[in-house]
Each structure stands twice: as C-alpha cells, then as structure tokens.
Design a protein around this motif. Sequence first.
Motif, PDB file in Angstrom:
ATOM      1  N   ILE A  81       0.832  -1.202   0.000  1.00 26.91           N
ATOM      2  CA  ILE A  81       0.000   0.000   0.000  1.00 26.91           C
ATOM      3  C   ILE A  81       0.866   1.251   0.000  1.00 26.91           C
ATOM      4  CG2 ILE A  81      -1.700   1.304   1.340  1.00 26.91           C
ATOM      5  CD1 ILE A  81      -2.804  -1.382   2.314  1.00 26.91           C
ATOM      6  N   ARG A  82       1.967   1.205   0.730  1.00 31.86           N
ATOM      7  CA  ARG A  82       2.848   2.383   0.795  1.00 31.86           C
ATOM      8  C   ARG A  82       3.487   2.698  -0.552  1.00 31.86           C
ATOM      9  NH1 ARG A  82       7.186   1.736   5.117  1.00 31.86           N
ATOM     10  NH2 ARG A  82       7.643   3.864   4.405  1.00 31.86           N
ATOM     11  N   VAL A  83       3.563   1.697  -1.436  1.00 28.29           N
ATOM     12  CA  VAL A  83       4.063   1.961  -2.785  1.00 28.29           C
ATOM     13  C   VAL A  83       3.095   2.862  -3.527  1.00 28.29           C
ATOM     14  CG1 VAL A  83       4.576   0.899  -5.019  1.00 28.29           C
ATOM     15  CG2 VAL A  83       5.397  -0.161  -2.910  1.00 28.29           C
ATOM     16  N   TYR A  84       1.787   2.606  -3.321  1.00 30.33           N
ATOM     17  CA  TYR A  84       0.766   3.420  -3.982  1.00 30.33           C
ATOM     18  C   TYR A  84       0.661   4.794  -3.341  1.00 30.33           C
ATOM     19  CZ  TYR A  84      -3.922   5.256  -4.742  1.00 30.33           C
ATOM     20  OH  TYR A  84      -4.984   6.088  -4.992  1.00 30.33           O
ATOM     21  N   GLU A  85       0.571   4.839  -2.021  1.00 33.29           N
ATOM     22  CA  GLU A  85       0.412   6.128  -1.339  1.00 33.29           C
ATOM     23  C   GLU A  85       1.055   6.025   0.039  1.00 33.29           C
ATOM     24  OE1 GLU A  85      -3.060   9.327  -0.033  1.00 33.29           O
ATOM     25  OE2 GLU A  85      -3.580   7.490  -1.089  1.00 33.29           O
ATOM     26  N   ASP A  86       2.230   6.581   0.176  1.00 28.51           N
ATOM     27  CA  ASP A  86       2.973   6.493   1.432  1.00 28.51           C
ATOM     28  C   ASP A  86       2.639   7.675   2.340  1.00 28.51           C
ATOM     29  OD1 ASP A  86       4.608   5.460   3.307  1.00 28.51           O
ATOM     30  OD2 ASP A  86       6.496   5.853   2.273  1.00 28.51           O
ATOM     31  N   SER A  87       2.829   7.454   3.659  1.00 23.62           N
ATOM     32  CA  SER A  87       2.602   8.522   4.639  1.00 23.62           C
ATOM     33  C   SER A  87       3.328   8.154   5.919  1.00 23.62           C
ATOM     34  CB  SER A  87       1.110   8.709   4.908  1.00 23.62           C
ATOM     35  OG  SER A  87       0.595   7.586   5.595  1.00 23.62           O
ATOM     36  N   PRO A  88       3.650   9.147   6.777  1.00 20.91           N
ATOM     37  CA  PRO A  88       4.283   8.843   8.065  1.00 20.91           C
ATOM     38  C   PRO A  88       3.419   7.941   8.934  1.00 20.91           C
ATOM     39  CG  PRO A  88       4.459  11.185   7.566  1.00 20.91           C
ATOM     40  CD  PRO A  88       3.550  10.600   6.553  1.00 20.91           C
ATOM     41  N   GLN A  89       2.092   8.107   8.812  1.00 22.41           N
ATOM     42  CA  GLN A  89       1.196   7.307   9.628  1.00 22.41           C
ATOM     43  C   GLN A  89       1.291   5.823   9.259  1.00 22.41           C
ATOM     44  OE1 GLN A  89       0.307  10.030   7.956  1.00 22.41           O
ATOM     45  NE2 GLN A  89      -0.087  11.523   9.590  1.00 22.41           N
ATOM     46  N   LEU A  90       1.372   5.537   7.949  1.00 22.11           N
ATOM     47  CA  LEU A  90       1.508   4.150   7.517  1.00 22.11           C
ATOM     48  C   LEU A  90       2.850   3.569   7.949  1.00 22.11           C
ATOM     49  CD1 LEU A  90      -0.044   4.277   3.926  1.00 22.11           C
ATOM     50  CD2 LEU A  90      -0.987   3.123   5.943  1.00 22.11           C
ATOM     51  N   TYR A  91       3.880   4.409   7.937  1.00 24.42           N
ATOM     52  CA  TYR A  91       5.208   3.957   8.381  1.00 24.42           C
ATOM     53  C   TYR A  91       5.169   3.589   9.864  1.00 24.42           C
ATOM     54  CZ  TYR A  91      10.090   4.185   9.816  1.00 24.42           C
ATOM     55  OH  TYR A  91      11.315   3.908  10.363  1.00 24.42           O
ATOM     56  N   ILE A  92       4.538   4.457  10.673  1.00 24.95           N
ATOM     57  CA  ILE A  92       4.427   4.177  12.108  1.00 24.95           C
ATOM     58  C   ILE A  92       3.613   2.919  12.339  1.00 24.95           C
ATOM     59  CG2 ILE A  92       3.479   5.037  14.293  1.00 24.95           C
ATOM     60  CD1 ILE A  92       4.123   7.873  13.290  1.00 24.95           C
ATOM     61  N   LEU A  93       2.481   2.806  11.609  1.00 26.96           N
ATOM     62  CA  LEU A  93       1.625   1.637  11.760  1.00 26.96           C
ATOM     63  C   LEU A  93       2.372   0.354  11.424  1.00 26.96           C
ATOM     64  CD1 LEU A  93      -1.173   0.493  12.369  1.00 26.96           C
ATOM     65  CD2 LEU A  93      -1.769   0.895   9.969  1.00 26.96           C
ATOM     66  N   GLN A  94       3.168   0.396  10.360  1.00 27.55           N
ATOM     67  CA  GLN A  94       3.921  -0.784   9.949  1.00 27.55           C
ATOM     68  C   GLN A  94       4.932  -1.199  11.015  1.00 27.55           C
ATOM     69  OE1 GLN A  94       5.705  -0.421   6.095  1.00 27.55           O
ATOM     70  NE2 GLN A  94       6.375  -2.541   6.009  1.00 27.55           N
ATOM     71  N   ASN A  95       5.496  -0.218  11.729  1.00 28.16           N
ATOM     72  CA  ASN A  95       6.466  -0.529  12.771  1.00 28.16           C
ATOM     73  C   ASN A  95       5.812  -0.968  14.081  1.00 28.16           C
ATOM     74  OD1 ASN A  95       9.490   0.219  12.031  1.00 28.16           O
ATOM     75  ND2 ASN A  95       8.153   1.655  10.962  1.00 28.16           N
ATOM     76  N   LEU A  96       4.527  -0.620  14.251  1.00 27.10           N
ATOM     77  CA  LEU A  96       3.823  -1.022  15.466  1.00 27.10           C
ATOM     78  C   LEU A  96       3.271  -2.435  15.366  1.00 27.10           C
ATOM     79  CD1 LEU A  96       1.833   2.228  16.377  1.00 27.10           C
ATOM     80  CD2 LEU A  96       3.917   1.362  17.443  1.00 27.10           C
ATOM     81  N   ILE A  97       2.990  -2.885  14.143  1.00 26.31           N
ATOM     82  CA  ILE A  97       2.405  -4.209  13.940  1.00 26.31           C
ATOM     83  C   ILE A  97       3.467  -5.283  14.140  1.00 26.31           C
ATOM     84  CG2 ILE A  97       1.450  -5.767  12.212  1.00 26.31           C
ATOM     85  CD1 ILE A  97      -0.147  -3.446  11.130  1.00 26.31           C
ATOM     86  N   ARG A  98       3.136  -6.257  14.998  1.00 24.36           N
ATOM     87  CA  ARG A  98       4.072  -7.329  15.298  1.00 24.36           C
ATOM     88  C   ARG A  98       3.749  -8.606  14.513  1.00 24.36           C
ATOM     89  NH1 ARG A  98       6.628  -3.846  16.385  1.00 24.36           N
ATOM     90  NH2 ARG A  98       7.525  -3.161  18.345  1.00 24.36           N
ATOM     91  N   ASP A  99       2.511  -9.022  14.516  1.00 24.43           N
ATOM     92  CA  ASP A  99       2.102 -10.261  13.861  1.00 24.43           C
ATOM     93  C   ASP A  99       0.766 -10.030  13.189  1.00 24.43           C
ATOM     94  OD1 ASP A  99       4.257 -12.048  14.854  1.00 24.43           O
ATOM     95  OD2 ASP A  99       3.361 -11.593  16.802  1.00 24.43           O
ATOM     96  N   GLY A 100       0.309 -11.090  12.485  1.00 22.61           N
ATOM     97  CA  GLY A 100      -1.016 -11.026  11.914  1.00 22.61           C
ATOM     98  C   GLY A 100      -1.031 -11.278  10.424  1.00 22.61           C
ATOM     99  N   ASP A 101      -2.131 -11.880   9.968  1.00 23.53           N
ATOM    100  CA  ASP A 101      -2.317 -12.184   8.551  1.00 23.53           C
ATOM    101  C   ASP A 101      -3.546 -11.455   8.035  1.00 23.53           C
ATOM    102  OD1 ASP A 101      -0.147 -13.992   8.537  1.00 23.53           O
ATOM    103  OD2 ASP A 101      -1.436 -15.548   9.401  1.00 23.53           O
ATOM    104  N   VAL A 102      -3.550 -11.227   6.726  1.00 28.55           N
ATOM    105  CA  VAL A 102      -4.656 -10.510   6.120  1.00 28.55           C
ATOM    106  C   VAL A 102      -4.967 -11.131   4.759  1.00 28.55           C
ATOM    107  CG1 VAL A 102      -3.111  -8.773   5.101  1.00 28.55           C
ATOM    108  CG2 VAL A 102      -5.535  -8.230   5.472  1.00 28.55           C
TER     109      VAL A 102
END
Length: 697
Positions: free
Chosen positions: A122-143
């Motif tokens: 998603i960040r390739v399409y539209e990046d933002s600081p919020q997405l960067y922070i969110l990506q670093n906060l996520i530890r596990d999980g599938d989608v």
Amino acid sequence: MIRKIIFLISFLILLLIILIFYLSFFGIKTNKFNENISSKIKESYPRINFEFKQINLLLNPLSFSIQLKTNNPEIKLKNKKIKIEEIATEYKITAFLKKDFGVKNIYLKTKKNETNDILQLIRVYEDSPQLYILQNLIRDGDVMITAKLNFDEKGKIKQNFEIFGNIENLSIKLLNKKELKNINTNFNYTNKNLKIENLKLQYLNLNFVSKKISILENNNRFKVNGDFENEDIKLPETILSLIFYDNLIDDVIVSSKNTFNLNISKKYKILDVNIKSNIGLKQASINYKNQKLKKIIPEFNNKIILRNHNINLDYNKDIKISGNGKFEINKKEDEIQYNFSNDKNISKYDLNFLINKIPLKIDLINYTKKENTKSNLKIKINKNKDNIFLENISYKSKNANFIIEQIHLNKKFFIKKFDRINMTFRDDRGLENDLNVIRKKKQYFISADNFSIDNIIEESLTDNNNEGIFDDSKKIFNLKIKKAFIDDEHDLLDLGGKIEILKNDIVKLDLKSNFNNNKKVLLSVKTSNNTKVTIFSSELAKPFVKKFEFIKGFEEGQIDFTSTKNNDVSSSILKIYNFKLKELPALTKILTLASLTGISDLLTGEGVRFNEFEMSFTNKNDLMQIDEIYSIGPALSVLMEGYVQKDKLISLKGTLVPATTINKFVGSIPVLGEILVGKKTGEGVFGVSFKIKGPPK
C-alpha cells in the motif's frame, strides 16, 4: 458469382459471430500479454513486479475490450512476495493497438499474507508517516484482501476503488508499550471510508468485541463511530492502577456495552468525543480506612463491597453518570442510587442511600439507628476547582429527621459557612431532641427546646486534640437552649450565651445556665494579646466530674477551673470542694481505717469525705506536667506530682496520709506538733509514700 460472394460474406460473418461468441463465453488462454501488462504496470509503479502465469482472455464486444483473468500470480516487492489467488482486468483493444495504458480496472483477490507485507505494498501506492508508524507497530497477523481498482487513461488508480477483506491474529504494540493482541476482524475500505465489522481483540488479557466501527474522512477530519462491548471480566491490577491509587479499589468484575463517535484531526488530535456506555458492575471492593466513618458505622472493617450495579455513562464534552446497586459493610447489604455530572468545570453529585440493615451511630448527640431500621440518607454536592458546596444533606429514619443546607467547604474540606441545620430525633435514652441552627448574615443562632449535650461535654473534657471543622474565618454562635440534658439525673436550664471562633479556636465565650435546684454554672473564655483565659465554675460538680471514667462514686461537691494559655503552653488550676468518693482503691481503703472518721464513712457507705481537692498542672502538646495535686479530708489526704504523656506513659509519685484527724490533733500540740506533723496542711506522722509508672492501661 454473386451468390458465391454472398455465401462467402455470410460464412465469414457467421464465422466472426461464432468466434466472437466463443471468445466472449469461452475465451482463450495465452501468455502473450504477460510482458505487456507487467511493463505497463511497472511504468506507473516501478517498485512492483507482477509475475503472471497463463492468462485467460474473454472478449467484451460491447465495450470493445478484452477481459483478462489469471490465477495464482505473484507480486514481488523487494524481497517479499504477495500471494495472489486471482487477478482479473479489462483491457481496451484500442489502447493495445496504440500501445497506450489500456487497463481499465483490476479485480484482485489475495491469499493469506502477512499484514506488514500488504502495508508495504500500500505504501508503494500512497505512502505517509502514519503508515510507516503503523507498519512498525504491527508485530504479527495475517490478512486476506479482495480489491476492485479502476484506472484512468494515465494508469493512476481512481478514487472509486473498493477494498475488503479480513484480518486474523493481528498484534499491535502501542506507544505506551502495551499490546493489542489477537485482533480478528472484517473490513471494507472505499474512498475515504473504512468500515470494520465483527472486531475481536485482547488488551491486558481482557477480551473486547465490536460489531461495527466506521472511519470516514471528511473536510480534513476523520469521523469515527462505532461500538464495543465486553462480557464479565475481572480487571487486573495493571488497569486498576491506571484509574485508582493506593489500591483503593480491587476485585472488580465488570461488563459493558458502549457506543462512541469522535472526530480526529489530520494531526491525530482527538476532537468532539461522544461516548455512551451501559456498565454492569458485578462486584468491586473499596478499601477505605477512615476513623471518622468508624465512629458512625459500628465495627466498620475498612471495606465497602459493591454488587450488581447498573451504570449509565454519557460523555460529550461533559460527563454524566447515573447508576444504582447494592453496597455491603460488615456483611450487611443495603442500596445506593447516584447521579454525577460535570458541566463547565462544576461537578455535581447526587447520592441516595437506602439504609436498612446497616446500623449507624452518632456518639456526639447520643443517637443510634439500629439494624433493620429503614432510613434514607440523601446528599447533594456541587464542586469546582476551589470549593465544595454541599447543597443539601438530609437523613430520615424512625424517630429521626436531620437536614443540613447550603454548606460551603474550601478545597481542604473545612467549612466556610452554612445556612441551616435542623435536627429532631429521639436519643438512646428515649429523650426527644430538637435543635435548629440558622445563619443570619455573619452570625449563627442555635436554639432548642430540648437537646442532649452529655457526650459533647464528655468529648470536650477528655479529648484535647479535636480536629477543627471550620476554615480560618471568624464565626459567631449565639446559643439558647431551654433544657440541655447532661446525664440521667441532671439537666441544665436556660443554657445561653455567645461563642466566637477564629481559626478553629474558641477566642471568646460566655455561657451561663443553672440546674433544677438553681445551682449556677458558668463558662467563659477571653483572649487578649495571644493569651487565652478560661474559667469554669459549677455549684454542682458531680455531673462534670463523673465524665472521667477513672473517678468512681463521686458525690456532691463544687468545682472551679482556671486556665491560662499562651502560644502552645497552658497553666491550669482545678479545685473541687466538699465532695465524697464512694469507690476507693484497696490501699486507700486500708489507710482510711487509721482514722475514726474514715471508719465511720466506710461503714455508713456514704463514701470518704474530702474538704478540698486542688490540682496545678501545665499542658504542652501531648505532655501534661503535674506540679502538685493535693486533696484534704478528715479521713485521708493525698499529695502527688508527676507527668502524663498522652496514650504513652503516666508517672506519678506522692504520699497518702491517713488519719488526718489524729494528725491534726497531734499537730495542735505546741512545739511537738510542729516537729512531728509540720506546718503544711496534709502532712503527718502516719503516711505512705508511693510511685507509679507505666502505660495508661
């Protein structure tokens, strides 16, 4: 010839129709378009590599386009692979001929992928600081995601896209280092609108559920609304410590149903919060150590247990709470109803206690509410930053009605002023009491036809460290009581006068009264130049002396007391005249037998007579220094000195002199009497010296 041409044209048309029909319904499979499609996507998104397998082509003659569909392709992003179940798109034939970007849309359905890999895509399409922070906060999980994307002529994604899917076992580490675990949900994301459904998560080992949460971007704000709930859970200490301090509340079991909506700015500042909650408090224990409450509730064990409370909370800039339930003290359970609101920095409390089983006791006015007696206590409180305003306190029970109105407290809970107090009740001796206190400007007027003051006198005589209840401002009380009960045998009539209090200290007092036999009672306090002089005089001493438990069988007598206090040191003299003591310690009883008068007094049972008792002493803080005690009677004299440390130590020494009559006779003999008895009254040939020391008990 013409027929052949017509036949040929018809055949070709039929063949074309069959071909179109075949391409439209069955299509063909090929890999010739793979490289073209991949390169076109790479022109707009150079960091993404699409790897297609065989593509199925279906013709759409109406839009003059070709639908392309492929299964199990892969999207490569750096060293990550996004696993795809299906990709379908529609490709314009004219764009293919012109070698333009001809992809009209993409339908994409992924397999299960790691959440961080999808975020990176998603960040390739539209990046933002919020997405960067969110990506670093996520530890596990599938989608798993299903996406419908539409492209413009330049290959950019239009805003009418739709993305939906589900998340499994997601974990997010919050900024406070706590963690949201086991997040499972379905979501749907369209242009500026995210909907989350059937959300389940775990926080601090507590399970929460939400049926629906919506996040809508509008006018540079995010509008969030939704619900969440939890079933009965026991709150751990980690959560209780965030809400309460000093382990005030524990053993909390609670459930809740909540709806909320709020606005969030672009900078993630929370605005316009509205929360509505229905809370089921199954149980909670309040650890409340309070000596004053122990005086009101007999055998109070420092714990209040709440059970089965239904609480409604409404928060919208201001907060409103209403609820009801049971509360238990000493295994006795009663009910409480309450309302709380906060409006423009003013907090309002409305408490209603329905008390039946719990007994109450107010020693100061000699009142007791027995167990299983219905009563009702209502308290209305307004509070701001600097002041507490008790609008009304009312108590009603069998044979009791108390009302206190308009009490103004400062932030340290000292009384600034009040408007009215009214009490009508039957005390523990069955006596009817009535008391009315009303404020007129800066003065208070106390009036009563009948009122018990026996415990008030006892507390005043035996407790020198009463905590003040008023602020530092001056208070003037005018007193007029027709009949004041002081014990079972004695009443004061027409008790009246004036009391002035400054900084919780009586600076001026003038009270006068008399007993039924017209014997007078006077009490005065005068303060000048930091020196306070207190004078108390009663022509009948018994009602006041008997308040001291260690004095037994006191009869008759008159009493005079004078005290001068400067700063923290007071010097006092207590005198009692012409009294009897019926109960004496064993030693003094034996010594009185040395006197003919003493034998007579003991045999008749009237008690040992004393002509005079005088005590000279000083007080500073908790230390009483006794300079001299002497008591003279025809049967016995006592001479004593020492000190008393309150609640710690008593140290006394002195002399008991029996046979005062004999000593007096010996003392009257010229020369010899002065040698044997001495000049000082109370001294004699016969006597016992003693010393006692130890804790008060």
